[in-house]
Design an enzyme around this catalytic site. Structure first.
Site, PDB file in Angstrom:
ATOM      1  N   ARG A  61       0.837  -1.205   0.000  1.00 14.20           N
ATOM      2  CA  ARG A  61       0.000   0.000   0.000  1.00 14.20           C
ATOM      3  C   ARG A  61       0.868   1.250   0.000  1.00 14.20           C
ATOM      4  O   ARG A  61       1.448   1.605   1.023  1.00 14.20           O
ATOM      5  CB  ARG A  61      -0.887  -0.013   1.252  1.00 14.20           C
ATOM      6  CG  ARG A  61      -1.720   1.240   1.421  1.00 14.20           C
ATOM      7  CD  ARG A  61      -2.808   1.381   0.415  1.00 14.20           C
ATOM      8  NE  ARG A  61      -3.757   0.274   0.500  1.00 14.20           N
ATOM      9  CZ  ARG A  61      -4.635  -0.024  -0.460  1.00 14.20           C
ATOM     10  NH1 ARG A  61      -4.692   0.680  -1.562  1.00 14.20           N
ATOM     11  NH2 ARG A  61      -5.460  -1.048  -0.313  1.00 14.20           N
ATOM     12  N   ARG A  84       2.123  -6.835  -9.692  1.00 13.66           N
ATOM     13  CA  ARG A  84       2.552  -6.159  -8.453  1.00 13.66           C
ATOM     14  C   ARG A  84       2.802  -7.156  -7.325  1.00 13.66           C
ATOM     15  O   ARG A  84       3.318  -6.770  -6.277  1.00 13.66           O
ATOM     16  CB  ARG A  84       1.538  -5.081  -8.024  1.00 13.66           C
ATOM     17  CG  ARG A  84       0.152  -5.585  -7.661  1.00 13.66           C
ATOM     18  CD  ARG A  84      -0.730  -4.436  -7.162  1.00 13.66           C
ATOM     19  NE  ARG A  84      -2.111  -4.848  -6.898  1.00 13.66           N
ATOM     20  CZ  ARG A  84      -3.000  -4.113  -6.235  1.00 13.66           C
ATOM     21  NH1 ARG A  84      -2.656  -2.922  -5.758  1.00 13.66           N
ATOM     22  NH2 ARG A  84      -4.232  -4.530  -6.055  1.00 13.66           N
ATOM     23  N   HIS A 155       0.724   3.487 -10.587  1.00 13.29           N
ATOM     24  CA  HIS A 155      -0.265   3.932  -9.584  1.00 13.29           C
ATOM     25  C   HIS A 155       0.451   4.696  -8.462  1.00 13.29           C
ATOM     26  O   HIS A 155       0.580   4.211  -7.328  1.00 13.29           O
ATOM     27  CB  HIS A 155      -0.939   2.665  -9.044  1.00 13.29           C
ATOM     28  CG  HIS A 155      -2.148   2.856  -8.204  1.00 13.29           C
ATOM     29  ND1 HIS A 155      -2.202   3.722  -7.146  1.00 13.29           N
ATOM     30  CD2 HIS A 155      -3.347   2.249  -8.256  1.00 13.29           C
ATOM     31  CE1 HIS A 155      -3.393   3.639  -6.586  1.00 13.29           C
ATOM     32  NE2 HIS A 155      -4.114   2.750  -7.241  1.00 13.29           N
ATOM     33  N   ASP A 198     -12.431   9.337  -6.725  1.00 14.55           N
ATOM     34  CA  ASP A 198     -11.933   8.226  -7.543  1.00 14.55           C
ATOM     35  C   ASP A 198     -12.407   8.480  -8.977  1.00 14.55           C
ATOM     36  O   ASP A 198     -13.528   8.146  -9.335  1.00 14.55           O
ATOM     37  CB  ASP A 198     -12.477   6.896  -6.987  1.00 14.55           C
ATOM     38  CG  ASP A 198     -11.756   5.680  -7.559  1.00 14.55           C
ATOM     39  OD1 ASP A 198     -10.916   5.849  -8.464  1.00 14.55           O
ATOM     40  OD2 ASP A 198     -12.043   4.563  -7.093  1.00 14.55           O
ATOM     41  N   GLU A 254      -2.258   8.726 -11.317  1.00 11.52           N
ATOM     42  CA  GLU A 254      -1.833   7.502 -11.993  1.00 11.52           C
ATOM     43  C   GLU A 254      -1.843   7.678 -13.510  1.00 11.52           C
ATOM     44  O   GLU A 254      -2.866   8.058 -14.075  1.00 11.52           O
ATOM     45  CB  GLU A 254      -2.793   6.361 -11.607  1.00 11.52           C
ATOM     46  CG  GLU A 254      -3.016   6.270 -10.100  1.00 11.52           C
ATOM     47  CD  GLU A 254      -4.234   5.423  -9.720  1.00 11.52           C
ATOM     48  OE1 GLU A 254      -4.544   4.464 -10.444  1.00 11.52           O
ATOM     49  OE2 GLU A 254      -4.872   5.735  -8.703  1.00 11.52           O
TER      50      GLU A 254
HETATM   51  O1  LIG Z   1      -6.624  -1.187  -3.011  1.00 14.06           O
HETATM   52  P1  LIG Z   1      -5.964  -1.295  -4.364  1.00 14.06           P
HETATM   53  O2  LIG Z   1      -6.267  -2.587  -5.042  1.00 14.06           O
HETATM   54  O3  LIG Z   1      -4.492  -1.047  -4.297  1.00 14.06           O
HETATM   55  O4  LIG Z   1      -6.610  -0.135  -5.239  1.00 14.06           O
HETATM   56  C1  LIG Z   1      -6.549   1.189  -4.849  1.00 14.06           C
HETATM   57  C2  LIG Z   1      -7.292   2.111  -5.822  1.00 14.06           C
HETATM   58  O5  LIG Z   1      -6.692   2.065  -7.076  1.00 14.06           O
HETATM   59  C3  LIG Z   1      -7.217   2.964  -8.071  1.00 14.06           C
HETATM   60  O6  LIG Z   1      -6.865   4.274  -7.770  1.00 14.06           O
HETATM   61  C4  LIG Z   1      -8.691   2.848  -8.243  1.00 14.06           C
HETATM   62  O7  LIG Z   1      -9.215   3.909  -9.031  1.00 14.06           O
HETATM   63  C5  LIG Z   1      -9.400   2.812  -6.917  1.00 14.06           C
HETATM   64  O8  LIG Z   1     -10.768   2.497  -7.128  1.00 14.06           O
HETATM   65  C6  LIG Z   1      -8.756   1.781  -5.998  1.00 14.06           C
HETATM   66  O9  LIG Z   1      -9.444   1.724  -4.778  1.00 14.06           O
END
Ligand SMILES: O=P(O)(O)OC[C@H]1O[C@H](O)[C@H](O)[C@@H](O)[C@@H]1O
Length: 281
Positions: A61, A84, A155, A198, A254
């Protein structure tokens, strides 16, 4: 090994450090080719959650997850694809002219990728570190006899002091899909962050500017990425590997391909990059 490159364990995971003579440095893990730190001008520029699970299996994260070959849940694969969560190989490091360092990590198809996806491919992530600047380049080579279709993203979790004082400039007027409300509209100028955010934007042709108090970072991406995703979970959204107030301290911007896939023909290649530059105050 090139001078300026060293290997070190990070919470038990193999990591590589690139360090420039001016002190700017980055740390990338072999797990996921996951960049977990970029320090420029003496300041950490990426957010990494202290609650992130660093077990060499789970997605991390923060930092810069490489999402491939699927963005989010837009397909049958695990969320944001699988690269990943896999170990990448170190292909090489070079000291380029003008006091820059670059490092390339490689993931090739094999039993671990075919467990998810039948496609033969090579993916390379090149990290290019220059004073005050970081460029991440994803190179894909379709080594299969079938076309390769993908969506994905670099990301990036940019660290910010206070999301309430953060603005993102440069997406004004761009086609916007707010995935929280499922509303199509146009980007405001600047974007401000007061609640869960988002949204997927049609990529802009000029760099964006992230304003965090007095700090400024410009964010550019190659035209090969069709979209830019901007994400902050806001208050009150329980995410197990984030503390309750973590949302205050990052904004994801991103370089992404979301709404339509890219198709690479057999033997073909695709390249997409994101470049972040810290501006002098
Ligand atoms: O929790 P993850 O799988 O890492 O994703 C984290 C985030 O990624 C992107 O930004 C998407 O637009 C979000 O909808 C998502 O919650």
């Amino acid at each position: 090994m090139a001078s300026g490159l060293s290997e070190e364990s990070f919470h038990g995971l193999p990591s590589l450090l690139l360090r420039l003579p001016n002190g700017d440095h980055l740390r990338v893990l072999r797990h996921g080719a996951h960049l977990v730190s970029w320090v420029a001008g003496g300041q950490e520029r990426l957010y990494l959650s202290p609650k992130s699970v660093l077990d060499g299996q789970a997605a991390i994260r923060g930092g810069v997850p490489v999402c491939f070959p699927q963005f989010n849940m837009r397909g049958p694969l695990p969320k944001h694809g699988f690269v990943r969560n896999l170990p990448w190989a170190v292909e090489g490091a070079v000291r380029t002219p003008a006091d820059a360092l670059s490092l390339t990590l490689l993931l090739q198809d094999g039993a671990a990728t075919r467990a998810y996806w039948p496609q033969a491919f090579e993916a390379r992530l090149t990290l290019l570190l220059r004073p005050s600047e970081l460029q991440l380049t994803l190179d894909l080579h379709n080594t299969d006899t079938q076309p390769l279709s993908f969506s994905g993203a670099l990301h990036t979790y940019f660290a910010v002091d206070d999301i309430a004082q953060t603005q993102l400039e440069g997406l004004g007027g761009q086609a916007e899909w707010d995935s929280v409300r499922d509303v199509h509209s146009q980007g405001a100028e600047p974007l401000c962050f007061t609640e869960e955010f988002d949204r997927v934007y049609q990529a802009a042709s000029r760099p964006l500017t992230l304003k965090d108090g007095a700090a400024r970072v410009t964010i550019a991406q190659s035209a090969s990425w069709g979209h830019t995703v901007v994400w902050n979970p806001g208050a009150g959204k329980a995410i197990p590997d984030l503390t309750d107030d973590a949302y205050r301290h990052f904004l994801c911007v991103e370089a992404a391909q979301v709404l339509t896939p890219v198709t690479v023909p057999p033997g073909g290649t695709w390249q997409g990059w994101q470049r972040s530059t810290v501006l002098a105050r």
